[in-house]
Design a protein around this motif. Structure first.
Motif, PDB file in Angstrom:
ATOM      1  N   GLY A   1       0.811  -1.218   0.000  1.00 41.88           N
ATOM      2  CA  GLY A   1       0.000   0.000   0.000  1.00 41.88           C
ATOM      3  C   GLY A   1       0.841   1.262   0.000  1.00 41.88           C
ATOM      4  O   GLY A   1       0.468   2.273  -0.599  1.00 41.88           O
ATOM      5  N   ILE A   2       2.007   1.206   0.668  1.00 47.18           N
ATOM      6  CA  ILE A   2       2.872   2.381   0.764  1.00 47.18           C
ATOM      7  C   ILE A   2       3.768   2.528  -0.462  1.00 47.18           C
ATOM      8  O   ILE A   2       3.898   3.613  -1.049  1.00 47.18           O
ATOM      9  CB  ILE A   2       3.735   2.298   2.038  1.00 47.18           C
ATOM     10  CG1 ILE A   2       2.844   2.337   3.284  1.00 47.18           C
ATOM     11  CG2 ILE A   2       4.759   3.437   2.081  1.00 47.18           C
ATOM     12  CD1 ILE A   2       3.597   2.076   4.577  1.00 47.18           C
ATOM     13  N   LEU A   3       4.409   1.418  -0.871  1.00 45.57           N
ATOM     14  CA  LEU A   3       5.424   1.461  -1.927  1.00 45.57           C
ATOM     15  C   LEU A   3       4.910   1.017  -3.292  1.00 45.57           C
ATOM     16  O   LEU A   3       5.612   1.190  -4.288  1.00 45.57           O
ATOM     17  CB  LEU A   3       6.620   0.581  -1.541  1.00 45.57           C
ATOM     18  CG  LEU A   3       7.330   0.907  -0.224  1.00 45.57           C
ATOM     19  CD1 LEU A   3       8.419  -0.134   0.054  1.00 45.57           C
ATOM     20  CD2 LEU A   3       7.942   2.312  -0.280  1.00 45.57           C
ATOM     21  N   GLY A   4       3.708   0.432  -3.327  1.00 44.82           N
ATOM     22  CA  GLY A   4       3.267  -0.217  -4.557  1.00 44.82           C
ATOM     23  C   GLY A   4       3.871  -1.616  -4.607  1.00 44.82           C
ATOM     24  O   GLY A   4       4.860  -1.899  -3.934  1.00 44.82           O
ATOM     25  N   TRP A   5       3.298  -2.518  -5.429  1.00 43.60           N
ATOM     26  CA  TRP A   5       3.795  -3.896  -5.412  1.00 43.60           C
ATOM     27  C   TRP A   5       5.221  -3.980  -5.944  1.00 43.60           C
ATOM     28  O   TRP A   5       6.030  -4.782  -5.451  1.00 43.60           O
ATOM     29  CB  TRP A   5       2.854  -4.828  -6.173  1.00 43.60           C
ATOM     30  CG  TRP A   5       2.848  -4.715  -7.679  1.00 43.60           C
ATOM     31  CD1 TRP A   5       2.010  -3.979  -8.447  1.00 43.60           C
ATOM     32  CD2 TRP A   5       3.716  -5.405  -8.583  1.00 43.60           C
ATOM     33  NE1 TRP A   5       2.294  -4.142  -9.780  1.00 43.60           N
ATOM     34  CE2 TRP A   5       3.334  -5.026  -9.904  1.00 43.60           C
ATOM     35  CE3 TRP A   5       4.764  -6.296  -8.438  1.00 43.60           C
ATOM     36  CZ2 TRP A   5       3.960  -5.512 -11.047  1.00 43.60           C
ATOM     37  CZ3 TRP A   5       5.407  -6.790  -9.579  1.00 43.60           C
ATOM     38  CH2 TRP A   5       5.006  -6.397 -10.862  1.00 43.60           C
ATOM     39  N   ARG A   6       5.575  -3.141  -6.904  1.00 44.85           N
ATOM     40  CA  ARG A   6       6.943  -3.179  -7.433  1.00 44.85           C
ATOM     41  C   ARG A   6       7.948  -2.705  -6.382  1.00 44.85           C
ATOM     42  O   ARG A   6       9.009  -3.318  -6.192  1.00 44.85           O
ATOM     43  CB  ARG A   6       7.050  -2.315  -8.692  1.00 44.85           C
ATOM     44  CG  ARG A   6       6.283  -2.872  -9.884  1.00 44.85           C
ATOM     45  CD  ARG A   6       6.500  -2.038 -11.133  1.00 44.85           C
ATOM     46  NE  ARG A   6       5.719  -2.512 -12.264  1.00 44.85           N
ATOM     47  CZ  ARG A   6       6.085  -3.477 -13.092  1.00 44.85           C
ATOM     48  NH1 ARG A   6       7.264  -4.075 -12.914  1.00 44.85           N
ATOM     49  NH2 ARG A   6       5.319  -3.842 -14.104  1.00 44.85           N
ATOM     50  N   GLY A   7       7.603  -1.657  -5.668  1.00 43.14           N
ATOM     51  CA  GLY A   7       8.497  -1.149  -4.632  1.00 43.14           C
ATOM     52  C   GLY A   7       8.670  -2.130  -3.484  1.00 43.14           C
ATOM     53  O   GLY A   7       9.772  -2.288  -2.933  1.00 43.14           O
ATOM     54  N   ALA A   8       7.582  -2.832  -3.123  1.00 48.51           N
ATOM     55  CA  ALA A   8       7.647  -3.790  -2.019  1.00 48.51           C
ATOM     56  C   ALA A   8       8.561  -4.962  -2.355  1.00 48.51           C
ATOM     57  O   ALA A   8       9.392  -5.388  -1.537  1.00 48.51           O
ATOM     58  CB  ALA A   8       6.239  -4.293  -1.689  1.00 48.51           C
TER      59      ALA A   8
END
Length: 421
Positions: free
Chosen positions: A160-167
């Protein structure tokens, strides 16, 4: 100062567990973004299902080869490479622009994941005494369950914070950092060479495999692990939520919360059972007891043609999870009864049994559901007969654990075994 009295062993233990925590979380984390992947890559659920399952198939298929490599060359380098591959796999996953890259990234992650358990067991075997090992193997099993927990709400918040790519990029970076830390601790700090041969006389792989496949103890451990792992991971990880929604009329949130109760049982059971067994001085007898308890829980579902009452369902899910925590005792028996030179291959062989059942149960259960709906048009009957599968698996596990030969003697002193590294 010996390895088993060195303070460094606790730093190594913590570092290996931290790596295992993040590796195990990535077995189920992609399931959180199934709808996003289907939308972003314009692919079907079948394609996403294949991408998600390939990691489990690779993990299962590589357990025996990984054990062979660990016995021949030692666990240190393999674990370092595995953490790197898992990290790189997650980084590629986060940057994927096509479903082929998604598939390739999960292959890399699966190969990396396949290195963790066998080599972690061998590292504990080298750095800790017999009594410490039995306790810590339970903590290690608990860490795997914590990894599944990490892949629920915490990872959802991260997405939710980073987006799935960021996570997934952040997770990949953490795993790559873990590989660097392990390199420093396992090779630099201990001044070990990059490749460590476990024993000077190298046998042909075929000869080793032939001896293992003829080994009664190896098969007993295989079936023992097959019986206790598949029901929990295979059912709770795939059919538990649909069962509670279809049969008990629960919401998805309510069903997920009940599944979490089973996970809490596993978190409590693993270290508690390890501590209890180490103080009891025997492994086989308590392991038989926990196998029977799990069998009784699965059998309880067959006592109710429609479904068990809700209060009993809560108890059953918690006890099944708690009993699953005993699965680490399989490797405590390996530590006690198997020569150090073959600990890796036997560990991998036993672990293959556990994950083979975890792969077989969901598909077999699903086949029974489909057949029942076709023949009787009743989803309730399908689930009822489906519970025969974990019952049968549990019976296989009991036969396996009862065939195990437990030795109270030492396989050689810890000091001598330490000298093989």
């Amino acid at each position: 100062m010996t390895k088993q009295s060195s303070k460094l062993r606790w730093v190594i233990f913590a570092s290996v567990l931290f790596t295992y925590l993040f590796m195990s979380s990535q077995r189920t984390a992609p399931g959180l973004i199934t709808d996003q992947l289907m939308r972003d890559f314009s692919v079907t659920a079948t394609t996403i299902g294949l991408v998600a399952s390939v990691q489990f198939f690779i993990y299962t298929a590589l357990q025996i080869p990984m054990g062979l490599l660990a016995d021949k060359y030692g666990p240190n380098l393999l674990l370092i490479i595995g953490a790197s591959l898992a990290g790189i796999g997650n980084i590629i996953y986060s940057a994927s622009t096509h479903e082929y890259f998604l598939f390739f990234s999960r292959v890399l992650t699966g190969i990396g994941d396949a290195t963790i358990w066998v080599n972690m067991i061998l590292i504990l075997n080298i750095w800790f005494s017999k009594k410490e090992f039995t306790r810590l193997i339970g903590v290690s099993g608990m860490t795997g369950s914590l990894g599944f927990l990490l892949a629920t709400v915490p990872f959802s918040v991260m997405i939710g914070i980073l987006g799935w790519r960021g996570a997934f990029l952040l997770t990949g970076f953490i795993l790559c950092c873990c590989s660097v830390v392990l390199y420093v601790l396992l090779l630099k700090k201990t001044k070990q060479s990059t490749v460590i041969r476990q024993h000077s006389r190298q046998e042909k792989t075929f000869v080793i495999l032939k001896r293992v496949f003829k080994n009664r103890q190896a098969w007993a451990l295989f079936f023992c692990h097959f019986g206790i792992v598949g029901g929990y991971i295979g059912f709770v990880g795939s059919w538990a939520v649909p069962y509670m929604m279809d049969v008990h009329g629960m919401t998805r949130l309510g069903a997920s919360q009940l599944t979490m109760l089973s996970l809490i049982g596993a978190l409590i059971g693993a270290p508690l059972i390890g501590w209890f067994t180490s103080n009891l001085g025997t492994i086989k007898r308590p392991y038989i007891v926990f196998h029977f308890i799990v069998l009784l829980c699965w059998s309880a579902f067959l006592l109710f043609p429609e479904h068990p009452p809700f209060y009993l369902l809560i108890v059953l899910f918690f006890i099944i999870g708690f009993g699953f925590g005993a699965n680490s005792l399989t490797f405590a028996i390996v530590r006690q009864t198997v020569p150090m030179s073959e600990s890796g291959i036997i560990t991998g062989f036993a672990n293959t049994g556990g994950f083979l059942s975890a792969v077989l149960l969901p598909s077999t259960f699903g086949y029974i559901l489909d057949f029942s709906q076709t023949s009787t048009n009743s989803i309730v009957d399908g689930y009822y007969f489906g519970f025969l599968i974990p019952v049968l698996f549990s019976i296989v596990g009991i036969i396996g654990v009862m065939c195990i030969m437990e030795s109270n003697g030492n396989r050689g002193s810890d000091r001598n075994r330490e000298g093989t590294q």
